[in-house]
Write a protein that holds these residues in place. Structure first.
Motif, PDB file in Angstrom:
ATOM      1  N   TYR A   1       0.832  -1.201   0.000  1.00 47.93           N
ATOM      2  CA  TYR A   1       0.000   0.000   0.000  1.00 47.93           C
ATOM      3  C   TYR A   1       0.872   1.257   0.000  1.00 47.93           C
TER       4      TYR A   1
ATOM      5  N   ARG B   1       2.139   1.654  -3.483  1.00 52.11           N
ATOM      6  CA  ARG B   1       1.068   2.098  -4.400  1.00 52.11           C
ATOM      7  C   ARG B   1       0.804   3.587  -4.232  1.00 52.11           C
TER       8      ARG B   1
ATOM      9  N   SER C   1      -6.503  -5.545  -0.767  1.00 51.38           N
ATOM     10  CA  SER C   1      -5.892  -4.853   0.367  1.00 51.38           C
ATOM     11  C   SER C   1      -6.848  -4.866   1.568  1.00 51.38           C
TER      12      SER C   1
ATOM     13  N   LYS D   1      -6.692  -7.725   5.185  1.00 52.00           N
ATOM     14  CA  LYS D   1      -6.617  -7.305   6.593  1.00 52.00           C
ATOM     15  C   LYS D   1      -7.770  -7.908   7.399  1.00 52.00           C
TER      16      LYS D   1
ATOM     17  N   PHE E   1     -13.927   7.374  -1.638  1.00 50.17           N
ATOM     18  CA  PHE E   1     -12.914   6.838  -2.520  1.00 50.17           C
ATOM     19  C   PHE E   1     -13.520   6.529  -3.884  1.00 50.17           C
TER      20      PHE E   1
HETATM   21  N1  URA Z   1      -8.114   1.039   1.911  1.00 53.91           N
HETATM   22  C1  URA Z   1      -7.280  -0.016   2.011  1.00 53.91           C
HETATM   23  O1  URA Z   1      -7.161  -0.608   3.079  1.00 53.91           O
HETATM   24  N2  URA Z   1      -6.568  -0.386   0.931  1.00 53.91           N
HETATM   25  C2  URA Z   1      -6.664   0.244  -0.261  1.00 53.91           C
HETATM   26  O2  URA Z   1      -6.024  -0.159  -1.193  1.00 53.91           O
HETATM   27  C3  URA Z   1      -7.535   1.336  -0.354  1.00 53.91           C
HETATM   28  C4  URA Z   1      -8.251   1.708   0.747  1.00 53.91           C
END
Ligand code: URA
Length: 435
Positions: A165, A168, A183, A187, A207
């Protein structure tokens, strides 16, 4: 296997095998594959996409790059929720106690705010003494003994995602639906979740700016959960205007407390009922959304959700005197109303601009690790569609600095659009995926 061949394969729009994806993620996590190769690969994924099968493999490879919590001996079913991030989103503070009060223990790991969107840990830290750094042992013990936990990521969860992340973020490869979906889901899976309610925000403060993108992300995350043997449902929820009225950490805690006392803004209550209802369905406590809503509503009416919140605060070292009397929470020195420049109907309260204004006041951070001011923020007094008189307050700014207050005033006036024609209210939700 060579990393370069995997990059070339994705560059040439071919599907990667499970082994290739695992090789790449394991190599990158161990530092054997350098950032420049991972960046090239991420760009190839952004440009050429991934199939749901590849995305699930990527999710699982990242989830297993570190510790994976197993909560099976601790709770009957490990429930979680995840919001893709928004402005005024204090849902976890209310939904977690509701679900716990309805009979399903929940241990949740949350994040901090970054940029215009707020974070649950920052909000909870408005309460003096509240700890967000529990160890894994403390997390498990509290979940067993108190049945409710809300803390930061304790264990070494999904380190591959943390590394990827960050890469990126500086290589223009964040806005890829497979990379975002993997991503988030990596988690959740690493944190042990078996049933997950995904709150996918759509609109000007989200987003995902379009319903089409939000739906694609939601569908992909639900499919990943399914392929990974978990259950997920996704709500597509509006984030064109802030959720509720409060934006800013202590202000949001106060609004969450008012809601836990069976008050709070109508849109926020509706949002909490919907998220809680679906968690209760996944947790086996309700047969459908309607029953889940009724159960959730009862926990507000009978005070049991409030009790669960108090137990949470106490268990994590917070001073309950501050939540019993929320007027004692951090308060800003300056408060100033922003009046409507003319009469009409509220046509827009641009969520992102309001969120960015809160950051300027000090409520959020532009870079990881920056300190924040828990007291400052914005109260939004109107919702899209409501009538407004000239001179009527639309916002109240809570600030600790005159220059920032002046800047906030200017920005908030830009966030507001008033129409002389009647305006329809915004929907709360645009759909549910995975029911
Ligand atoms: N939130 C995340 O945890 N990962 C992403 O890639 C974008 C938003």
């Amino acid at each position: 296997m060579r990393a370069v061949d995997i990059i070339i394969k994705k560059r040439d729009r071919q599907e990667l095998t499970t082994e290739e994806i695992r090789f790449f993620i394991e190599g990158y996590t161990r530092g054997e594959i350098p950032d420049y190769q991972a960046a090239a690969w991420a760009m190839a994924v952004l440009l050429n996409g991934m199939t749901p099968r590849e995305t699930t493999d990527l999710t699982l490879a990242m989830a297993h790059s570190g510790d994976v919590l197993d909560l099976s001996g601790v709770v009957p079913i490990a429930l979680d929720k995840h919001s893709t991030g928004g402005v005024g989103d204090k849902t976890t503070l209310v939904v977690l106690p509701m679900v716990v009060a309805a009979g399903v223990p929940v241990g949740k790991m949350s994040g901090r705010g970054l940029g215009f969107s707020g974070g649950t840990l920052d909000k909870m830290e408005s309460i003096p003494g509240y700890r967000t750094d529990l160890t894994t042992e403390e997390f498990l013990q509290q979940l067993r003994e108190v049945g409710i936990v809300l803390t930061g990521q304790s264990a070494d969860l999904a380190p591959a995602d943390g590394k990827l992340y960050a890469l990126r973020d500086v290589t223009g490869t964040v806005p890829s639906i497979p990379l975002i979906a993997s991503s988030i889901m990596s988690k959740k899976i690493a944190a042990g979740a078996e049933g997950i309610v995904l709150d996918v925000k759509v609109g000007k403060g989200a987003f995902m700016q379009t319903l089409e993108d939000a739906r694609a992300l939601a569908e992909l995350m639900v499919e990943i959960a399914d392929r990974a043997g978990r259950r997920a449902i996704a709500l597509l929820s509006d984030m064109n205007q802030p959720l509720g009225y409060a934006v800013g950490n202590a202000l949001e805690v106060q609004e969450a407390i008012a809601t836990l006392h069976n008050g709070g803004p109508a849109d926020f209550r509706e949002h909490c009922f919907m998220v809680a209802a679906h968690m209760l369905v996944l947790g086996g406590k309700a047969k459908d959304e309607a029953e889940g809503r009724a159960l959730a509503a009862r926990t507000l009416a009978d005070g049991s959700a409030w009790e669960a919140f108090r137990n949470l605060v106490r268990a994590q070292g917070g001073d309950v005197a501050y939540v019993d009397d929320p007027a004692r929470l951090p308060a800003a020195r300056l408060q100033e109303a922003v009046p409507a420049p003319r009469r009409g109907y509220v046509a827009e309260i641009h969520a992102r601009t309001v969120g960015e204004t809160a950051v300027i006041l000090g409520a959020g951070r532009e870079k990881k690790g920056e300190p924040i001011d828990h007291a400052v923020g914005i109260m939004v007094h109107k919702k899209v569609g409501e009538a407004v008189e000239a001179g009527e307050p639309v916002f109240t700014i809570h600030a600790n600095d005159e220059a920032r207050l002046a800047e906030a005033r200017e920005r908030l006036l830009r966030a507001l659009k008033i129409s002389s024609e009647a305006v329809l209210p915004l929907p709360h939700f645009y759909g549910v995926i995975g029911e």
